[in-house]
Write a protein that holds these residues in place. Structure first.
Motif, mmCIF file in Angstrom:
data_model
loop_
_atom_site.group_PDB
_atom_site.id
_atom_site.type_symbol
_atom_site.label_atom_id
_atom_site.label_comp_id
_atom_site.label_asym_id
_atom_site.label_seq_id
_atom_site.Cartn_x
_atom_site.Cartn_y
_atom_site.Cartn_z
ATOM 1 N N HIS A 259 0.404 -6.164 -2.140
ATOM 2 C CA HIS A 259 0.338 -5.948 -0.698
ATOM 3 C C HIS A 259 -1.111 -5.813 -0.246
ATOM 4 N N ASN A 377 -4.909 -1.425 6.112
ATOM 5 C CA ASN A 377 -3.496 -1.514 6.431
ATOM 6 C C ASN A 377 -3.219 -1.266 7.903
ATOM 7 N N SER A 382 -2.048 -3.222 13.314
ATOM 8 C CA SER A 382 -2.354 -3.190 14.748
ATOM 9 C C SER A 382 -2.561 -4.598 15.283
ATOM 10 N N PHE A 385 0.782 -6.403 15.554
ATOM 11 C CA PHE A 385 1.724 -5.998 16.606
ATOM 12 C C PHE A 385 1.117 -5.906 18.020
ATOM 13 N N ASP A 409 -3.609 1.170 19.185
ATOM 14 C CA ASP A 409 -3.489 -0.187 19.725
ATOM 15 C C ASP A 409 -2.651 -0.188 20.990
ATOM 16 N N ARG A 412 3.227 -3.425 20.723
ATOM 17 C CA ARG A 412 4.633 -3.264 21.096
ATOM 18 C C ARG A 412 5.168 -1.852 20.924
ATOM 19 N N ILE A 414 6.454 1.680 18.693
ATOM 20 C CA ILE A 414 7.556 1.902 17.738
ATOM 21 C C ILE A 414 8.568 2.838 18.408
ATOM 22 N N ILE A 422 9.132 4.758 9.225
ATOM 23 C CA ILE A 422 8.131 3.723 8.886
ATOM 24 C C ILE A 422 7.251 4.097 7.695
ATOM 25 N N GLN A 428 10.901 -1.317 7.822
ATOM 26 C CA GLN A 428 10.123 -2.159 8.731
ATOM 27 C C GLN A 428 10.472 -1.917 10.198
ATOM 28 N N GLY A 429 10.714 -0.702 10.538
ATOM 29 C CA GLY A 429 11.073 -0.433 11.937
ATOM 30 C C GLY A 429 12.394 -1.092 12.242
ATOM 31 N N GLY A 438 7.138 -10.897 9.327
ATOM 32 C CA GLY A 438 7.104 -10.876 7.857
ATOM 33 C C GLY A 438 6.703 -9.493 7.377
ATOM 34 N N LEU A 442 5.965 -1.993 2.929
ATOM 35 C CA LEU A 442 5.361 -1.086 1.951
ATOM 36 C C LEU A 442 4.072 -0.449 2.438
ATOM 37 N N ALA A 445 3.910 3.186 3.613
ATOM 38 C CA ALA A 445 4.291 4.100 2.520
ATOM 39 C C ALA A 445 3.102 4.261 1.576
HETATM 40 P P1 ADP Z 1 4.640 -4.119 6.624
HETATM 41 O O1 ADP Z 1 3.812 -4.294 5.430
HETATM 42 O O2 ADP Z 1 5.936 -4.861 6.543
HETATM 43 O O3 ADP Z 1 3.919 -4.273 7.893
HETATM 44 P P2 ADP Z 1 4.363 -1.309 7.017
HETATM 45 O O4 ADP Z 1 4.823 -0.220 6.148
HETATM 46 O O5 ADP Z 1 2.902 -1.524 7.149
HETATM 47 O O6 ADP Z 1 5.119 -2.613 6.578
HETATM 48 O O7 ADP Z 1 4.996 -1.052 8.442
HETATM 49 C C1 ADP Z 1 6.316 -0.650 8.569
HETATM 50 C C2 ADP Z 1 6.830 -0.902 9.950
HETATM 51 O O8 ADP Z 1 6.205 -0.019 10.876
HETATM 52 C C3 ADP Z 1 6.541 -2.278 10.494
HETATM 53 O O9 ADP Z 1 7.492 -3.214 10.044
HETATM 54 C C4 ADP Z 1 6.607 -2.052 11.971
HETATM 55 O O10 ADP Z 1 7.942 -2.050 12.434
HETATM 56 C C5 ADP Z 1 6.085 -0.639 12.130
HETATM 57 N N1 ADP Z 1 4.636 -0.625 12.502
HETATM 58 C C6 ADP Z 1 3.609 -0.316 11.718
HETATM 59 N N2 ADP Z 1 2.444 -0.342 12.419
HETATM 60 C C7 ADP Z 1 2.764 -0.659 13.676
HETATM 61 C C8 ADP Z 1 2.002 -0.848 14.884
HETATM 62 N N3 ADP Z 1 0.676 -0.709 14.916
HETATM 63 N N4 ADP Z 1 2.678 -1.191 16.002
HETATM 64 C C9 ADP Z 1 4.007 -1.333 15.987
HETATM 65 N N5 ADP Z 1 4.789 -1.177 14.911
HETATM 66 C C10 ADP Z 1 4.170 -0.849 13.751
#
Ligand code: ADP
Length: 630
Positions: A259, A377, A382, A385, A409, A412, A414, A422, A428-429, A438, A442, A445
């Protein structure tokens, strides 16, 4: 004296009774032989004594001669047969003699002979001396006395053989004399039975004791086995747990790493695309230079990640989460990171603003790699999304105990009910996110775990449709080191220093030539293999040799040992330059006597550090510091 005589007498008797028993190892058979001997002996003596006694009473040779000269010797003959090992013959013989006695005396003495009692005795003896499995023989032996009785009755009835003429008184005397004998014989048979039963009981008891003992032993063994199997189970459980832990650590590490690598790789891909677009455009030089710098920084990120993978031994031990503290400038690091991510963000017209508090310390102590993984990460999420035209703000500030990095940011957002989930792996929300963007679920976490490993915390707040705000808090450790030095500002190494580079790769020659020139070394010679390298070293007498270990013609190892053997070259420090990535190999080269180790791809700072140490070292001290790792 008399007791001595009786002892001797008893011993003799025992000896006679045991004759032939030593010829068999079967206890039962020995018992039967003994019975035959006892009965033969006792009846032999009785027959002789009574034969003589009746002769005196009746003056009849018909009684004396068969008793003394036939039946008595015949009985002793049975003992002799036993002593010779003819057990069956003696058994059958004994019965036959008894039958003859019953028939003979029953016939000549008439009804006064207590033949019925003798027949009972004979049947008992037959059963005592025959084997239980010899059924036919037993039946014959038991039925013979009955046949005798019938035959005698027949004789009495039809008067075939006339009995001796006896007076009533003689008959009575005769009966009184015979009765105790017959009773004695029956008593003998019963006592032999009793003895038999006692023997059997003893055998049974000892078998029972043996059985109980062996059952106890089996129980003991079972308990021991149960204990062993419990111990074994515990051991297997412990091992399985240990393996499981190591395996979990490996799996987690690999998934996290893949990742983490994806983020900078995305950046590289994005920047390369931008570079391609920028090429040939007017006034693009400054932009291209900037992008090349970003490309370099991102590649460097990956390199650091890959280096961390290479410490395989740590993965095996489940120690991939070690926090490695070093001094660095968070300001500079954030500038670089934001620069890199801005290149990607610009592609979708998202703008990243970096705001660092002017009072933020110049240098801090922390785990640069881990912090990088976390911030990268958050930034890539950011960008992912946040829609075009919107902004991302990265803020850095501190208080007395903590430093904070905030990534906000205008994306969109959460949903409130998903905010907690999350940070869980593979979350993945909502499901649309995966379809649209996509990802593995992870990233956060991993980020949370890394922040916690560094002793900090991560929080999120969000307003759906308006944006998301991540706040990292970490313990602040201010460093007393000076500020960072750019590669271009590296102090030049002593003018006139000479270096020989041995490497079969032409591109590495070019890179090394460029790096050496940048740190002030103009006199550098290049050889394609060890053989050429030694020749070049003889000509140039360099201050340091940089040597690749995998070369054709003459390998690095061989070259190293040859150099160490030449009087004029053996003092020259040799630095291994290799893509052998494992720590163990590095240690092996140092143990071999090399003066340093540089891992490929070569970093100019590392090269500078190694050469600086070796060139400013007193020439004679070079050998003494062989085990120093760069
Ligand atoms: P991934 O590697 O799939 O992005 P993450 O653990 O980083 O997984 O994120 C998990 C979930 O948290 C995302 O799938 C998304 O739904 C939500 N998320 C994380 N960061 C943001 C953000 N900046 N704005 C909106 N949603 C977010």
């Amino acid at each position: 004296m008399s007791s001595l005589i009786s002892q001797t007498f008893r011993a003799r008797l025992q000896h006679i009774f045991k004759l032939g028993t030593s010829r068999t190892s079967v206890k039962e058979e020995a018992r039967r032989i003994r019975v035959v001997n006892i009965v033969s002996f006792a009846t032999g003596i009785l027959v002789a004594v009574y034969g003589i006694a009746f002769h005196l009473l009746l003056h009849s040779l018909l009684i004396l001669i068969p008793a003394v000269f036939v039946f008595c010797p015949a009985f002793f003959c049975m003992i002799w047969l036993n002593s010779r090992g003819y057990f069956n013959a003696s058994r059958i013989g004994l019965q036959a003699i008894f039958i003859l006695i019953i028939l003979y005396y029953g016939a000549i003495l008439g009804r006064v002979t207590e033949v019925q009692l003798l027949a009972v005795f004979l049947m008992s003896v037959a059963l005592l001396v025959s084997r239980p499995q010899e059924k036919a023989q037993r039946i014959i032996c038991v039925s013979m006395p009955i046949i005798c009785l019938v035959a005698l009755e027949f004789n009495y009835y039809f008067h075939i053989v006339e009995p001796l003429p006896l007076s009533a008184q003689t008959q009575n005397m005769y009966r009184w004399m015979v009765m105790p004998v017959v009773l004695f014989l029956n008593y003998l048979a019963i006592s032999l039975y009793q003895r038999n039963i006692m023997d059997l009981l003893r055998v049974l008891r000892s078998r029972n004791t043996a059985l109980v003992r062996s059952r106890n032993e089996v129980l003991d063994q079972r308990m021991q086995l149960a204990k062993y199997s419990e111990e074994l189970e515990d051991l297997v459980h412990d091992r399985t747990m240990a393996l499981q832990t190591a395996n979990d650590a490996k799996t987690r590490f690999i998934s996290e790493l893949s990742h983490e690598i994806r983020n900078p790789l995305n950046a590289i891909l994005g920047i390369s695309e931008l570079l391609t677009d920028a090429l040939g455009q007017p006034d693009s030089e400054a932009r291209i230079r900037e992008m090349a710098r970003n490309l370099h920084a991102t590649s460097h990120n990956i390199l650091e990640l890959v280096n961390s993978v290479l410490e395989l031994s740590k993965i095996e031990a489940g120690k991939t989460d070690e926090v490695k503290m070093s001094d660095f400038s968070l300001r500079e690091w954030l500038h670089n990171a934001v620069n890199i991510y801005q290149s990607i963000a610009s592609k979708k017209s998202v703008f990243i603003h970096l705001e660092i508090d002017s009072r933020f310390p110049e240098m801090i102590i922390g785990d640069k790699l881990m912090l990088g993984q976390v911030v990268n990460n958050l930034l890539s999420n950011s960008i992912k999304f946040t829609p075009a035209g919107k902004n991302i703000r990265v803020r850095c500030f501190h208080n007395l105990r903590n430093m904070f990095i905030q990534v906000c940011d205008e994306g969109r957002g959460i949903a409130a009910q998903q905010l907690n989930a999350i940070f869980k792996p593979f979350e993945q929300g909502d499901s649309d996110v995966y379809r649209e963007f996509g990802g593995s679920g992870l990233g956060l976490a991993i980020a949370k775990r890394k922040v916690e490993l560094m002793g900090g915390s991560i929080e999120v707040s969000s307003q759906q449709g308006e944006g998301t705000n991540f706040l990292i808090a970490l313990p602040l450790q201010v460093s007393t080191e000076n500020g960072p030095q750019a590669a271009g500002e590296l102090p030049l190494l002593p003018a006139g220093a000479k270096v020989v580079v041995m490497d079969d790769n032409a591109i590495d020659h070019t890179i090394m030539k460029h790096f050496l020139a940048r740190i002030g070394i103009a006199q550098a010679g290049f050889a394609k293999n060890g053989l050429e390298g030694i020749e070049l070293a003889r000509q140039m007498q360099p201050d340091v040799i940089l040597m690749d270990l995998h070369m054709p013609v003459m390998s690095g190892r061989e070259t190293f040992f040859n150099l160490r053997q030449e009087e004029l070259l053996k003092h020259i420090p040799i630095v291994a330059v290799s893509s052998d990535a494992f720590k163990e190999q590095e240690q092996e080269y140092i143990a071999m006597g090399m003066d340093g180790y540089i891992r490929k791809p070569v970093e100019i700072r590392v090269l500078h550090g190694v050469l600086e140490k070796l060139l400013y070292r007193a020439p004679n001290a070079a050998r003494g510091a062989q085990s120093h790792a760069c």
